[in-house]
Design an enzyme around this catalytic site. Structure first.
Site, mmCIF file in Angstrom:
data_model
loop_
_atom_site.group_PDB
_atom_site.id
_atom_site.type_symbol
_atom_site.label_atom_id
_atom_site.label_comp_id
_atom_site.label_asym_id
_atom_site.label_seq_id
_atom_site.Cartn_x
_atom_site.Cartn_y
_atom_site.Cartn_z
ATOM 1 N N VAL A 16 0.840 -1.204 0.000
ATOM 2 C CA VAL A 16 0.000 0.000 0.000
ATOM 3 C C VAL A 16 0.871 1.249 0.000
ATOM 4 C CG1 VAL A 16 -1.739 1.315 1.269
ATOM 5 C CG2 VAL A 16 -1.888 -1.181 1.165
ATOM 6 N N HIS A 17 0.662 2.078 -1.018
ATOM 7 C CA HIS A 17 1.341 3.364 -1.164
ATOM 8 C C HIS A 17 0.319 4.293 -1.804
ATOM 9 C CE1 HIS A 17 1.829 2.280 -5.428
ATOM 10 N NE2 HIS A 17 2.031 1.064 -4.931
ATOM 11 N N GLY A 18 0.695 5.486 -2.157
ATOM 12 C CA GLY A 18 -0.267 6.459 -2.679
ATOM 13 C C GLY A 18 -1.100 5.961 -3.836
ATOM 14 N N GLY A 21 -3.352 3.088 -2.428
ATOM 15 C CA GLY A 21 -4.236 3.532 -1.359
ATOM 16 C C GLY A 21 -5.199 4.629 -1.747
#
Length: 160
Positions: A16-18, A21
């Protein structure tokens, strides 16, 4: 319990990263990020960083081992629109063999490492990855490469 509402499963080395997410979560209408990864399930620092991204999107987030995902996901509420995020094809294969009802598998980001060859700018695979993905597809899962939602889906058979 009924079948869990898994709206999408994505392979992303970064979990999960920008992009996952925020961009993907809103695009697919998910309200719960489920990170299925043994290492992350035991790492509070990784969880804290990923939780901040989920909070930005206003969605819930859980960190489960592969085994907990297999044994627990069937208890999910129908209201939960689950975005299942995993690190590699072998983990997805474990989940599929364990009975997790994955219908679509988005290959988003698989970093380069020794022995892997370039499939796309952001996806590198070795023979083990390819074999796992072929087995997942043979189990009836729609497997495709797609970096961001606005990109065209590339079916597995077109890229490997």
């Amino acid at each position: 319990m009924g079948e869990p509402n898994i709206v999408l499963t994505r392979i992303d080395n970064r979990l999960v990263h920008g992009q996952v997410g925020v961009v993907w979560t809103s695009s697919i209408g998910a309200n719960l990020l489920l990170v299925a990864n043994d290492d992350t399930a035991a790492d509070p620092l990784q969880q804290e960083l990923m939780s901040a991204t989920a909070e930005t999107s206003g969605v819930g987030i859980r960190f489960w081992t592969l085994q907990k995902t297999i044994t627990t996901i069937s208890k999910a509420s129908a209201r939960q629109k689950i975005f299942l995020v995993v690190r590699n094809p072998e983990d997805v294969l474990t989940l599929v063999k364990g009975g997790v009802p994955i219908k679509q598998l988005n290959i988003g980001n698989m970093h380069f490492s020794k022995g892997k060859t370039e499939i796309t700018k952001k996806v590198y695979m070795d023979d083990t990855d390819k074999a796992a993905l072929k087995e997942i597809a043979a189990a009836g899962v729609d497997v495709f490469v797609q970096d961001v939602p606005e990109d065209k889906k590339q079916p597995l058979e077109e890229v490997i």
